[in-house]
Write an enzyme that holds these catalytic residues in place. Structure first.
Site, PDB file in Angstrom:
ATOM      1  N   HIS A  57      -7.709  -5.466  -0.238  1.00  0.00           N
ATOM      2  CA  HIS A  57      -6.474  -4.736   0.110  1.00  0.00           C
ATOM      3  C   HIS A  57      -5.810  -5.320   1.367  1.00  0.00           C
ATOM      4  O   HIS A  57      -4.599  -5.332   1.491  1.00  0.00           O
ATOM      5  CB  HIS A  57      -6.811  -3.255   0.312  1.00  0.00           C
ATOM      6  N   SER A 115       0.824  -1.203   0.000  1.00  0.00           N
ATOM      7  CA  SER A 115       0.000   0.000   0.000  1.00  0.00           C
ATOM      8  C   SER A 115       0.868   1.267   0.000  1.00  0.00           C
ATOM      9  O   SER A 115       1.598   1.493  -0.968  1.00  0.00           O
ATOM     10  CB  SER A 115      -0.966  -0.038   1.187  1.00  0.00           C
ATOM     11  N   ASP A 166      -0.039  -4.305  -3.813  1.00  0.00           N
ATOM     12  CA  ASP A 166      -1.231  -3.437  -3.834  1.00  0.00           C
ATOM     13  C   ASP A 166      -0.852  -1.981  -3.570  1.00  0.00           C
ATOM     14  O   ASP A 166      -1.411  -1.306  -2.696  1.00  0.00           O
ATOM     15  CB  ASP A 166      -2.259  -3.926  -2.807  1.00  0.00           C
TER      16      ASP A 166
END
Length: 402
Positions: free
Chosen positions: A324, A246, A269
């Site tokens: 996620h 992330s 991600d």
């Protein structure tokens, strides 16, 4: 402590040939210092303790702040759900490796901290890597801490409670919590400043490991039982990579841009918004984007595609049925309905998803670090060749003609 009915839940043990040890390292007690959890191949110990997944209650408070829920209520909920979980690694176990270990620096996501990706980090250590999971001090972690010197009057008054029995008495801990965006504040300037600091912290962790490897005596502020001198000449610093999830995925790109010692990067991600456009053409190393099916959107993918290159390997796969939060450990620690309610679980079995992620990562690392292992058995995964993978992305991106 914790939820008794959770006995079937837990962070899966690593699958590689090595037992896994872990320890914490802080050098320079201030907020400018380096703080990371180290995962490494270790001697199998009979009675080695496994560390708590959440190190102390301040991290529960930080998660509550990040999720915008009441601290006292959330501490009880988090403690009930997660308080009893342990990390699948032996605390401070003696280092053991028959060969020099390649090195990975790991960067956590927004609102996370150093312990929340232990399934990924422990798996890499079990496969022979030394992994430093950095705890960022840019106010993007839900909580972290450092120390300041006590005043003379405090030091003189030894009746004061000690902050930690593992830290020198002259120091006092100070907690730093997640900084939310202020009302009306523009997000990019804050996140861009943070991603630059995060990259610097990843590079600093690599610098500290370089010192340790060369036999320079280091002062660990956290006086753990681990013997750092056993790591002398144990790491292959010509084979280093950076991995992150992330915001940590953006940190991977920024770190590659700033430090050529990182030979490649794996972005899980990745959230690309914090990066300057001028960063993209300056990154010269191979990158592997491993995405979830539910998180990505066209604008974010189009920024990843700015890194496509005819001469440098840039790969992308998407794991079907993932969300996620399929990359941090939370996905293993909640039952099905809570997991899906809190978007911590996707449709796919979490162990299968992370197994695909780890194997694809190992194959990519072997290819670009020049490792002589058997990870190339998983090369097809790099190209999305599996029923649970999509080559590239499931998101439709309209290419501009510019």
């Amino acid at each position: 402590m914790g939820n008794c009915s959770n006995h079937h839940l837990g962070i899966p043990p690593a699958k590689g040939p090595h037992a896994v040890g872990c320890t914490d390292f802080m050098m320079d007690h201030t907020s400018k210092g380096s703080f990371f959890r180290l995962y490494y191949p270790c001697h199998e110990a009979e009675k080695a303790e496994k560390p708590d997944w959440i190190p102390c209650r301040e991290y529960f408070n930080g998660l509550a702040d990040f999720m915008k829920i009441n601290r006292s209520l959330s501490e009880r909920i988090f403690n009930y759900l997660f308080g009893s979980f342990k990390i699948p690694a032996h605390l401070d176990a003696p280092f053991k490796s028959n060969e020099k270990c390649p090195v990975v620096i790991f960067s956590h996501g927004l609102g996370a901290f150093r312990t929340l990706y232990s399934a990924i980090c422990a798996e890499l250590a079990s496969q022979g890597f030394v992994v430093a999971s950095v705890e960022h001090r840019d106010q993007s972690a839900s909580a972290t801490f450092f120390f300041h010197e006590k005043s003379e009057s405090q030091t003189a008054n030894q009746d004061l409670p000690k902050t930690s029995d593992s830290v020198q008495n002259s120091l006092e801990s100070e907690w730093m919590y997640y900084r939310a965006l202020q009302h009306g504040e523009s997000e990019f300037p804050l996140r861009n400043k943070q991603v630059k600091q995060r990259a610097d912290e990843c590079i600093l962790a690599l610098d500290r490991l370089t010192e340790i490897n060369s036999g320079i005596a280091v002062q660990n502020v956290l006086q753990t039982q681990f013997d750092w001198t056993t790591l002398e000449n144990s790491m292959d610093l010509c084979r280093t990579a950076v991995i992150g999830h992330s915001f940590g995925g953006a940190t991977v790109i920024e770190s590659l841009c700033k430090e050529v010692k990182f030979k490649c990067g794996v972005a899980l991600d990745a959230w690309m918004a914090p990066l300057d456009d001028e960063t993209f053409p300056r990154v010269k190393q191979p990158i592997f984007f491993i995405n979830s099916e539910k998180f990505q959107w066209a604008g974010n993918i189009s920024r990843m595609k700015k890194l496509e290159s005819a001469v440098i390997q840039r790969k992308m796969i998407t794991i079907r049925g993932t969300v996620h939060q399929s990359f941090p450990d939370f996905t293993f620690l909640t039952g099905d309905w809570i997991g899906k309610l809190m978007k911590l679980k996707g449709e796919i079995d979490p162990e299968l998803a992370l197994d695909l992620c780890n194997k694809a990562t190992l194959a990519f690392l072997q290819r670009h670090l020049g490792l002589e292992k058997n990870f190339n058995q998983w090369d097809p995964l790099i190209d999305g060749q599996d029923d649970n993978l999509i080559q590239g992305t499931n998101v439709t991106v309209i290419q501009s003609s510019i």
